[in-house]
Design a protein around this motif. Structure first.
Motif, PDB file in Angstrom:
ATOM      1  N   LEU A   6      -2.590  15.773  -9.479  1.00 45.46           N
ATOM      2  CA  LEU A   6      -1.767  14.591  -9.740  1.00 45.46           C
ATOM      3  C   LEU A   6      -2.476  13.273  -9.449  1.00 45.46           C
ATOM      4  CD1 LEU A   6       1.591  15.772  -8.120  1.00 45.46           C
ATOM      5  CD2 LEU A   6       1.067  15.710 -10.559  1.00 45.46           C
ATOM      6  N   GLU A   7      -3.580  13.322  -8.726  1.00 44.98           N
ATOM      7  CA  GLU A   7      -4.170  12.093  -8.177  1.00 44.98           C
ATOM      8  C   GLU A   7      -4.415  11.006  -9.222  1.00 44.98           C
ATOM      9  OE1 GLU A   7      -6.700  13.267  -4.295  1.00 44.98           O
ATOM     10  OE2 GLU A   7      -7.386  14.202  -6.151  1.00 44.98           O
ATOM     11  N   ASP A   8      -4.907  11.399 -10.381  1.00 41.28           N
ATOM     12  CA  ASP A   8      -5.244  10.400 -11.399  1.00 41.28           C
ATOM     13  C   ASP A   8      -4.232  10.331 -12.539  1.00 41.28           C
ATOM     14  OD1 ASP A   8      -7.690   9.452 -10.232  1.00 41.28           O
ATOM     15  OD2 ASP A   8      -8.579  11.381 -10.763  1.00 41.28           O
ATOM     16  N   LYS A   9      -3.094  10.990 -12.349  1.00 42.13           N
ATOM     17  CA  LYS A   9      -2.064  10.935 -13.393  1.00 42.13           C
ATOM     18  C   LYS A   9      -1.258   9.650 -13.253  1.00 42.13           C
ATOM     19  CE  LYS A   9      -1.621  15.841 -14.362  1.00 42.13           C
ATOM     20  NZ  LYS A   9      -0.740  17.017 -14.450  1.00 42.13           N
ATOM     21  N   PRO A  10      -0.825   9.052 -14.390  1.00 41.63           N
ATOM     22  CA  PRO A  10      -0.100   7.774 -14.323  1.00 41.63           C
ATOM     23  C   PRO A  10       1.318   7.935 -13.798  1.00 41.63           C
ATOM     24  CG  PRO A  10      -0.221   8.547 -16.589  1.00 41.63           C
ATOM     25  CD  PRO A  10      -1.067   9.478 -15.775  1.00 41.63           C
ATOM     26  N   PHE A  11       1.765   6.917 -13.105  1.00 41.74           N
ATOM     27  CA  PHE A  11       3.103   6.871 -12.496  1.00 41.74           C
ATOM     28  C   PHE A  11       3.711   5.536 -12.903  1.00 41.74           C
ATOM     29  CE2 PHE A  11       5.932   8.334  -9.034  1.00 41.74           C
ATOM     30  CZ  PHE A  11       6.636   7.174  -8.763  1.00 41.74           C
ATOM     31  N   LYS A  12       4.814   5.559 -13.658  1.00 41.16           N
ATOM     32  CA  LYS A  12       5.407   4.321 -14.160  1.00 41.16           C
ATOM     33  C   LYS A  12       6.408   3.752 -13.156  1.00 41.16           C
ATOM     34  CE  LYS A  12       6.274   3.723 -18.552  1.00 41.16           C
ATOM     35  NZ  LYS A  12       6.882   3.773 -19.913  1.00 41.16           N
ATOM     36  N   GLY A  72       8.095   5.146   0.555  1.00 45.11           N
ATOM     37  CA  GLY A  72       6.826   4.693   0.009  1.00 45.11           C
ATOM     38  C   GLY A  72       6.948   4.251  -1.436  1.00 45.11           C
ATOM     39  N   VAL A  73       7.710   5.008  -2.219  1.00 45.27           N
ATOM     40  CA  VAL A  73       7.941   4.615  -3.616  1.00 45.27           C
ATOM     41  C   VAL A  73       8.683   3.279  -3.666  1.00 45.27           C
ATOM     42  CG1 VAL A  73       9.171   5.224  -5.742  1.00 45.27           C
ATOM     43  CG2 VAL A  73       7.911   6.982  -4.493  1.00 45.27           C
ATOM     44  N   VAL A  74       9.716   3.146  -2.816  1.00 46.30           N
ATOM     45  CA  VAL A  74      10.479   1.895  -2.762  1.00 46.30           C
ATOM     46  C   VAL A  74       9.570   0.723  -2.422  1.00 46.30           C
ATOM     47  CG1 VAL A  74      12.230   0.632  -1.443  1.00 46.30           C
ATOM     48  CG2 VAL A  74      12.697   2.971  -2.189  1.00 46.30           C
ATOM     49  N   PHE A  75       8.699   0.913  -1.422  1.00 43.53           N
ATOM     50  CA  PHE A  75       7.769  -0.148  -1.024  1.00 43.53           C
ATOM     51  C   PHE A  75       6.908  -0.600  -2.199  1.00 43.53           C
ATOM     52  CE2 PHE A  75       3.494  -1.361   0.316  1.00 43.53           C
ATOM     53  CZ  PHE A  75       3.769  -2.433   1.156  1.00 43.53           C
ATOM     54  N   ASN A  76       6.358   0.369  -2.930  1.00 39.42           N
ATOM     55  CA  ASN A  76       5.503   0.035  -4.076  1.00 39.42           C
ATOM     56  C   ASN A  76       6.291  -0.628  -5.195  1.00 39.42           C
ATOM     57  OD1 ASN A  76       2.484   1.185  -3.954  1.00 39.42           O
ATOM     58  ND2 ASN A  76       3.811   2.485  -2.721  1.00 39.42           N
ATOM     59  N   GLU A  77       7.539  -0.197  -5.399  1.00 37.94           N
ATOM     60  CA  GLU A  77       8.386  -0.825  -6.418  1.00 37.94           C
ATOM     61  C   GLU A  77       8.661  -2.289  -6.055  1.00 37.94           C
ATOM     62  OE1 GLU A  77       9.172   0.314  -9.227  1.00 37.94           O
ATOM     63  OE2 GLU A  77       9.597   2.457  -9.210  1.00 37.94           O
ATOM     64  N   ILE A  78       8.955  -2.531  -4.782  1.00 40.67           N
ATOM     65  CA  ILE A  78       9.253  -3.897  -4.336  1.00 40.67           C
ATOM     66  C   ILE A  78       8.011  -4.786  -4.449  1.00 40.67           C
ATOM     67  CG2 ILE A  78       9.889  -5.321  -2.347  1.00 40.67           C
ATOM     68  CD1 ILE A  78      11.693  -3.006  -1.436  1.00 40.67           C
ATOM     69  N   GLN A  79       6.864  -4.243  -4.062  1.00 45.78           N
ATOM     70  CA  GLN A  79       5.621  -5.006  -4.176  1.00 45.78           C
ATOM     71  C   GLN A  79       5.343  -5.395  -5.631  1.00 45.78           C
ATOM     72  OE1 GLN A  79       3.069  -5.805  -1.556  1.00 45.78           O
ATOM     73  NE2 GLN A  79       5.036  -5.677  -0.520  1.00 45.78           N
ATOM     74  N   GLY A  81       7.602  -5.677  -7.989  1.00 47.58           N
ATOM     75  CA  GLY A  81       8.617  -6.661  -8.373  1.00 47.58           C
ATOM     76  C   GLY A  81       8.285  -8.047  -7.876  1.00 47.58           C
ATOM     77  N   MET A  82       7.767  -8.136  -6.664  1.00 45.91           N
ATOM     78  CA  MET A  82       7.394  -9.437  -6.100  1.00 45.91           C
ATOM     79  C   MET A  82       6.257 -10.068  -6.891  1.00 45.91           C
ATOM     80  SD  MET A  82       7.681  -8.545  -2.018  1.00 45.91           S
ATOM     81  CE  MET A  82       7.052 -10.126  -1.474  1.00 45.91           C
ATOM     82  N   ARG A  83       5.285  -9.233  -7.278  1.00 46.32           N
ATOM     83  CA  ARG A  83       4.171  -9.754  -8.084  1.00 46.32           C
ATOM     84  C   ARG A  83       4.666 -10.262  -9.436  1.00 46.32           C
ATOM     85  NH1 ARG A  83       1.383  -5.328  -5.635  1.00 46.32           N
ATOM     86  NH2 ARG A  83       1.973  -3.980  -7.359  1.00 46.32           N
ATOM     87  N   GLN A  84       5.571  -9.507 -10.033  1.00 45.47           N
ATOM     88  CA  GLN A  84       6.099  -9.906 -11.336  1.00 45.47           C
ATOM     89  C   GLN A  84       6.887 -11.203 -11.236  1.00 45.47           C
ATOM     90  OE1 GLN A  84       9.318  -7.495 -13.146  1.00 45.47           O
ATOM     91  NE2 GLN A  84       8.006  -7.320 -14.963  1.00 45.47           N
ATOM     92  N   GLN A  85       7.699 -11.332 -10.183  1.00 42.07           N
ATOM     93  CA  GLN A  85       8.483 -12.550  -9.989  1.00 42.07           C
ATOM     94  C   GLN A  85       7.586 -13.752  -9.703  1.00 42.07           C
ATOM     95  OE1 GLN A  85      11.342 -11.208 -11.411  1.00 42.07           O
ATOM     96  NE2 GLN A  85      12.339 -12.721 -10.120  1.00 42.07           N
ATOM     97  N   ALA A  86       6.511 -13.515  -8.938  1.00 43.92           N
ATOM     98  CA  ALA A  86       5.585 -14.609  -8.622  1.00 43.92           C
ATOM     99  C   ALA A  86       4.919 -15.135  -9.888  1.00 43.92           C
ATOM    100  CB  ALA A  86       4.544 -14.128  -7.628  1.00 43.92           C
ATOM    101  N   LEU A  87       4.578 -14.220 -10.803  1.00 44.88           N
ATOM    102  CA  LEU A  87       3.943 -14.634 -12.055  1.00 44.88           C
ATOM    103  C   LEU A  87       4.891 -15.441 -12.923  1.00 44.88           C
ATOM    104  CD1 LEU A  87       1.982 -11.377 -12.991  1.00 44.88           C
ATOM    105  CD2 LEU A  87       1.004 -13.568 -12.275  1.00 44.88           C
TER     106      LEU A  87
END
Length: 290
Positions: A6-12, A72-79, A81-87
């Motif tokens: 799974l290491e290099d498989k994409p995760f949306k 961990g998934v939630v943390f990455n989702e929030i991060q 989202g924050m990047r998207q909002q900042a842009l």
């Protein structure tokens, strides 16, 4: 991740951006990393042994492992989202209900490093069942809004409601009791998942907890889910909506919503027959999927 390549498989992520599984990281201290490694090793050992070992595991250990993954998934989702909002130049708009749930989940995860005792009912529901999976099966799902998780691999299936104070387990107790001890066909387990994922959506309470820290122990007690309005804990079950959920879980077998709810009074089921009795997986001739 190594076992199932799974290491290099994409995760949306929810913002449609892609990560690989190995890019999903959760920052923590060295002490916490050590405890997480111990947790992962214990869970890996049980998962490799199979259903009996997983079913005998301490439910708090299973809860911590699943909670760590979902957090961990939630943390990455929030991060993301924050990047998207900042842009976009906009402030991050975050649901206060979700924030409340994540604060509670973070509190419960402290049991990795701090002695925590849950008084009264446990704050979660865990279901482990034997499943006749094909070799190399790895089927993972989570739903962030309702904090529910499922995993199907090896010879077992796992469903965890992370913050329901056991309510979903009680809600589905009759079905769980009927299938107790039976090995399920994968389509049966996916149906069980659909029932839990839908009831988690219908669950209309925001659990609260009283926390009493002492020098030796932190005591956490789930507060009653009943409120002054006496409104039922779960909203009404709608067959069509449930059918849509089930259609999604049954995608590998191609059953459509029309088939599933053709008889609205008796939606299609591979778990129970028309008399409400459990169906043996031996009578199901469908392929086991993946």
């Amino acid at each position: 991740m190594r076992k199932f390549d799974l290491e290099d498989k994409p995760f949306k992520l929810l913002d449609e951006s892609l990560r690989t599984y190995k890019q999903l990281q959760l920052p923590c201290s060295a002490a916490v990393a050590e405890r997480i490694a111990e947790l992962d090793n214990a869970v890996a050992d049980a998962f490799n042994k199979g259903y009996e070992a997983v079913n005998e595991m301490d439910r708090m250990v299973l809860f911590r492992w699943v909670a760590k993954i979902v957090y961990g998934v939630v943390f990455n989702e929030i991060q993301a989202g924050m990047r998207q909002q900042a842009l976009s130049g906009e402030a991050m708009n975050f649901s206060q209900v979700l924030a409340h749930k994540f604060v509670n989940l973070h509190l419960m995860l402290q049991s990795l490093i701090v002695p925590i005792q849950f008084d009264g009912s446990l704050p979660f529901t865990i279901v482990v069942v034997p499943v006749d999976n094909p070799e190399n099966t790895f089927n993972y799902r989570d739903e962030i809004n309702t904090l529910i998780y499922s995993l199907r691999m090896n010879d077992f299936g796992l469903i965890v409601c992370l913050q329901d104070n056991g309510a979903n387990g009680i809600y589905h107790k009759a079905v769980i009791d009927l299938i107790n001890g039976l090995q399920l066909h994968p389509i049966q387990f996916e149906e069980l998942c659909a029932r839990f994922f839908y009831s988690a959506y219908l669950f209309n309470r925001l659990p609260e907890y009283t926390v009493l820290p002492t020098a030796e122990m932190v005591y956490v007690e789930p507060m009653s889910l009943m409120d002054m309005s006496m409104k039922p804990i779960f909203d009404d079950w709608q067959v069509k909506t449930y059918g849509q959920v089930l259609e999604n879980f049954w995608k590998p077998w191609g059953h459509t919503l029309f088939e599933i709810i053709k008889d609205p009074e008796n939606p299609m089921s591979f778990l129970l027959d028309t008399e409400g009795k459990p169906l043996s997986s031996d009578v199901i001739t469908l392929p086991r999927g993946n």
